[in-house]
Enzyme design. Structure first.
Site, mmCIF file in Angstrom:
data_model
loop_
_atom_site.group_PDB
_atom_site.id
_atom_site.type_symbol
_atom_site.label_atom_id
_atom_site.label_comp_id
_atom_site.label_asym_id
_atom_site.label_seq_id
_atom_site.Cartn_x
_atom_site.Cartn_y
_atom_site.Cartn_z
ATOM 1 N N GLU A 102 0.835 -1.209 0.000
ATOM 2 C CA GLU A 102 0.000 0.000 0.000
ATOM 3 C C GLU A 102 0.863 1.250 0.000
ATOM 4 O O GLU A 102 1.853 1.336 0.732
ATOM 5 C CB GLU A 102 -0.919 -0.011 1.222
ATOM 6 C CG GLU A 102 -2.213 0.737 0.992
ATOM 7 C CD GLU A 102 -3.072 0.093 -0.085
ATOM 8 O OE1 GLU A 102 -3.053 0.592 -1.236
ATOM 9 O OE2 GLU A 102 -3.764 -0.895 0.207
ATOM 10 N N GLY A 147 -17.803 3.586 -5.645
ATOM 11 C CA GLY A 147 -17.133 4.494 -4.727
ATOM 12 C C GLY A 147 -16.791 3.888 -3.381
ATOM 13 O O GLY A 147 -16.567 4.600 -2.413
ATOM 14 N N ALA A 148 -16.720 2.549 -3.308
ATOM 15 C CA ALA A 148 -16.454 1.901 -2.021
ATOM 16 C C ALA A 148 -15.018 1.405 -1.912
ATOM 17 O O ALA A 148 -14.657 0.766 -0.938
ATOM 18 C CB ALA A 148 -17.418 0.742 -1.817
ATOM 19 N N GLY A 149 -14.209 1.673 -2.921
ATOM 20 C CA GLY A 149 -12.815 1.234 -2.849
ATOM 21 C C GLY A 149 -12.563 -0.099 -3.532
ATOM 22 O O GLY A 149 -11.470 -0.645 -3.441
ATOM 23 N N LEU A 150 -13.580 -0.640 -4.210
ATOM 24 C CA LEU A 150 -13.400 -1.917 -4.910
ATOM 25 C C LEU A 150 -13.249 -1.711 -6.408
ATOM 26 O O LEU A 150 -13.251 -2.655 -7.177
ATOM 27 C CB LEU A 150 -14.575 -2.849 -4.603
ATOM 28 C CG LEU A 150 -14.655 -3.271 -3.130
ATOM 29 C CD1 LEU A 150 -15.916 -4.083 -2.857
ATOM 30 C CD2 LEU A 150 -13.422 -4.075 -2.735
ATOM 31 N N SER A 151 -13.111 -0.473 -6.806
ATOM 32 C CA SER A 151 -12.842 -0.104 -8.191
ATOM 33 C C SER A 151 -13.945 -0.502 -9.165
ATOM 34 O O SER A 151 -13.725 -1.222 -10.135
ATOM 35 C CB SER A 151 -11.492 -0.668 -8.655
ATOM 36 O OG SER A 151 -11.015 0.168 -9.675
ATOM 37 N N ASP A 199 -5.782 -1.187 -10.704
ATOM 38 C CA ASP A 199 -7.194 -1.563 -10.741
ATOM 39 C C ASP A 199 -7.563 -2.259 -12.047
ATOM 40 O O ASP A 199 -8.184 -3.312 -12.067
ATOM 41 C CB ASP A 199 -8.079 -0.319 -10.575
ATOM 42 C CG ASP A 199 -7.778 0.420 -9.287
ATOM 43 O OD1 ASP A 199 -6.954 -0.073 -8.487
ATOM 44 O OD2 ASP A 199 -8.367 1.503 -9.083
ATOM 45 N N TYR A 214 -2.196 12.977 0.091
ATOM 46 C CA TYR A 214 -1.558 12.075 -0.877
ATOM 47 C C TYR A 214 -0.402 12.780 -1.573
ATOM 48 O O TYR A 214 0.701 12.234 -1.694
ATOM 49 C CB TYR A 214 -2.624 11.630 -1.879
ATOM 50 C CG TYR A 214 -2.142 10.748 -3.001
ATOM 51 C CD1 TYR A 214 -2.013 9.367 -2.817
ATOM 52 C CD2 TYR A 214 -1.843 11.276 -4.261
ATOM 53 C CE1 TYR A 214 -1.597 8.547 -3.851
ATOM 54 C CE2 TYR A 214 -1.427 10.459 -5.293
ATOM 55 C CZ TYR A 214 -1.300 9.108 -5.090
ATOM 56 O OH TYR A 214 -0.887 8.295 -6.118
HETATM 57 P P1 ADP Z 1 -14.671 3.313 -7.490
HETATM 58 O O1 ADP Z 1 -13.730 3.441 -6.323
HETATM 59 O O2 ADP Z 1 -15.809 2.403 -7.200
HETATM 60 O O3 ADP Z 1 -13.941 2.980 -8.752
HETATM 61 P P2 ADP Z 1 -15.101 5.781 -8.892
HETATM 62 O O4 ADP Z 1 -15.609 7.098 -8.445
HETATM 63 O O5 ADP Z 1 -13.724 5.699 -9.431
HETATM 64 O O6 ADP Z 1 -15.299 4.779 -7.657
HETATM 65 O O7 ADP Z 1 -16.054 5.197 -10.012
HETATM 66 C C1 ADP Z 1 -17.450 5.184 -9.810
HETATM 67 C C2 ADP Z 1 -18.130 5.631 -11.084
HETATM 68 O O8 ADP Z 1 -18.060 4.576 -12.067
HETATM 69 C C3 ADP Z 1 -19.594 5.888 -10.892
HETATM 70 O O9 ADP Z 1 -19.820 7.211 -10.433
HETATM 71 C C4 ADP Z 1 -20.138 5.685 -12.301
HETATM 72 O O10 ADP Z 1 -19.892 6.807 -13.112
HETATM 73 C C5 ADP Z 1 -19.270 4.542 -12.807
HETATM 74 N N1 ADP Z 1 -19.946 3.267 -12.506
HETATM 75 C C6 ADP Z 1 -19.535 2.307 -11.671
HETATM 76 N N2 ADP Z 1 -20.422 1.294 -11.595
HETATM 77 C C7 ADP Z 1 -21.446 1.638 -12.404
HETATM 78 C C8 ADP Z 1 -22.699 1.023 -12.744
HETATM 79 N N3 ADP Z 1 -23.081 -0.141 -12.199
HETATM 80 N N4 ADP Z 1 -23.493 1.672 -13.615
HETATM 81 C C9 ADP Z 1 -23.134 2.868 -14.153
HETATM 82 N N5 ADP Z 1 -21.990 3.481 -13.863
HETATM 83 C C10 ADP Z 1 -21.137 2.902 -12.996
HETATM 84 MG MG MG Z 2 -12.348 4.141 -9.522
#
Ligand code: ADP
Ligand code: MG
Length: 397
Positions: free
Chosen positions: A35, A129-133, A179, A228
């Site tokens: 990390e 947006g939970a950190g699992l990409s 990712d 960061y």
């Molecule tokens: P994460 O950490 O989960 O990657 P991000 O902010 O980088 O968070 O990405 C999330 C974005 O990816 C969402 O706001 C959306 O634009 C897109 N996204 C992710 N999953 C979906 C989904 N199931 N349907 C539509 N868009 C999605």
């Molecule tokens: Mg992301």
């Protein structure tokens, strides 16, 4: 919420009429070890998880891409000729969620690959947006779809790099390669060791009978991005100062633990603490290789625990909620190791757990965290899954 494959196919029929040609699938990921070392040319050790974006696709040819996002109840159409302008078919700005698709098309075309129109319905059980990409999962799913539809074939790492380029240059998020790499290159039952300097990688078996549990503190702190940048600057300063006695080092990954101990006194105290985390974390990922080959879950878990202590005490990127989630986890039966994962200042922990204890662990950790912090966490029990691919037929069998 995610939908089942047959729901996805039903949704495709309702949105576009007729049947999809195929379903592309690309997973989310979580990093087990390594990390804050990617920007120090170090090694990371993610797994692809058994949660994925799935895309029901019909290749229509032509210039029009029609997308339906089931989970957010949104639709859009755009023309491939309009990629640079980032506008939808009606002339409005392309919505954020569609930019991942457009960005991937843009990056593939820039590379000279055939990309033509399609209709696609998207669903994903990777939480956003939970950190699992979830974003990498979506990107790699689109790239996989255009690869199948276009009849060309790239190595998974190449596909990952183009998706990273889409996110960096088109969506405008300055992410690393991990990712998209994990989503494209995942292997069921294996962690993936990636050298962030050379991009060489290989699978390492996860010990038998373990589950990987991701626990979301539900805390997000804005502090993250400014801190960061400060961490990165401190790492660069450490390299500059250590290059005197250690000529030839290019990044902290080139500094051994022994050399660091010998020369740390040359660094300002804060810089030394930050650099110590990176040097020792690189050493931990190197030691992890032998432990995983030997199937030693307990010793690998101890490295995860050590990593958390280092991120908390030396790198200072933890927060009270992450510390509570980690300490409670480490005290529960069946837990080999627990640590914060991702950039820190909120987000998730990753836990290596005896598979048969995983459900009890999930329930108990949720109760304890909520009691201590007053917030309900989200906790996901995961397995290391295969990377992106096309399901054999539209029904996903
Ligand atoms: P994460 O950490 O989960 O990657 P991000 O902010 O980088 O968070 O990405 C999330 C974005 O990816 C969402 O706001 C959306 O634009 C897109 N996204 C992710 N999953 C979906 C989904 N199931 N349907 C539509 N868009 C999605
Ligand atoms: Mg992301």
């Amino acid at each position: 919420m995610s939908t089942t494959l047959s729901d996805l196919t039903t949704h495709f029929r309702q949105a576009f009429g007729g049947e999809p040609d195929f379903i592309a699938r690309a997973p989310g990921r979580v990093n087990l070890l390594g990390e804050h070392v990617d920007y120090n040319d170090g090694w990371v050790l993610p797994i692809a998880i058994d949660r994925a974006a799935r895309l029901a696709v019909r290749a229509t040819g032509g210039e029009t891409v029609a997308l339906s996002a089931v989970d957010i109840d949104a639709r859009v159409e755009f023309r491939l000729a309009d990629l640079e302008a980032k506008v939808a078919g009606d002339g409005a700005a392309l919505p954020g969620w569609a930019r991942y698709a457009a960005g991937v098309a843009w990056a593939l075309r820039e590379r000279g690959l055939a990309v033509a129109g399609l209709q696609a319905a998207l669903t994903s059980d990777v939480p956003r947006g939970a950190g699992l990409s979830s974003s990498a999962a979506v990107e790699v799913a689109y790239a996989t779809a255009w690869q199948r539809a276009g009849g060309w074939s790239l190595a998974p790492m190449e596909l990952a790099r183009l998706c990273q380029r889409a996110e960096n240059a088109y969506v405008g998020v300055n992410c690393g390669i991990m990712d998209q790499f994990a989503s494209a290159c995942g292997q069921a039952g294996y962690a993936l060791l990636l050298d962030c300097r050379t991009l060489e990688w290989g699978p390492l078996p996860l010990p038998a009978g373990v589950a990987v549990v991701v626990a979301d503190t539900m805390v997000r702190r804005e502090l993250g991005s400014s801190e960061y940048n400060v961490r990165r600057a401190h790492c660069e300063e450490a390299v500059r100062l250590l290059a005197g006695p250690l000529p030839g080092i290019r990044a902290l990954r080139d500094v051994s633990v022994a050399d660091f101990r010998r020369h740390a006194h040359r660094l300002p105290e804060l810089v030394a603490r930050r650099a110590q985390h990176v040097v020792e974390e690189c050493d931990r990922t190197q030691r992890a290789v032998g432990l995983l080959r030997a199937g030693d879950a307990a010793a690998f878990g101890q490295l995860m625990n050590d990593c958390h202590a280092s991120l908390r005490d030396l790198y200072a990127v933890s927060c009270p909620e992450l510390d509570v989630m980690t300490a409670e986890a480490q005290a529960l039966p069946g837990c080999y190791g627990a640590r914060l994962t991702g950039a820190g200042f909120g987000g998730c922990t990753v836990n290596l757990i005896q598979a048969e204890a995983a459900e009890d662990f999930r329930r108990e950790l949720a109760a304890r965290y909520e009691r201590a912090v007053g917030r309900k966490p989200e906790i996901y029990v995961c397995q290391a899954a295969a990377g992106a691919g096309v399901l054999p037929d539209a029904a996903g069998r």
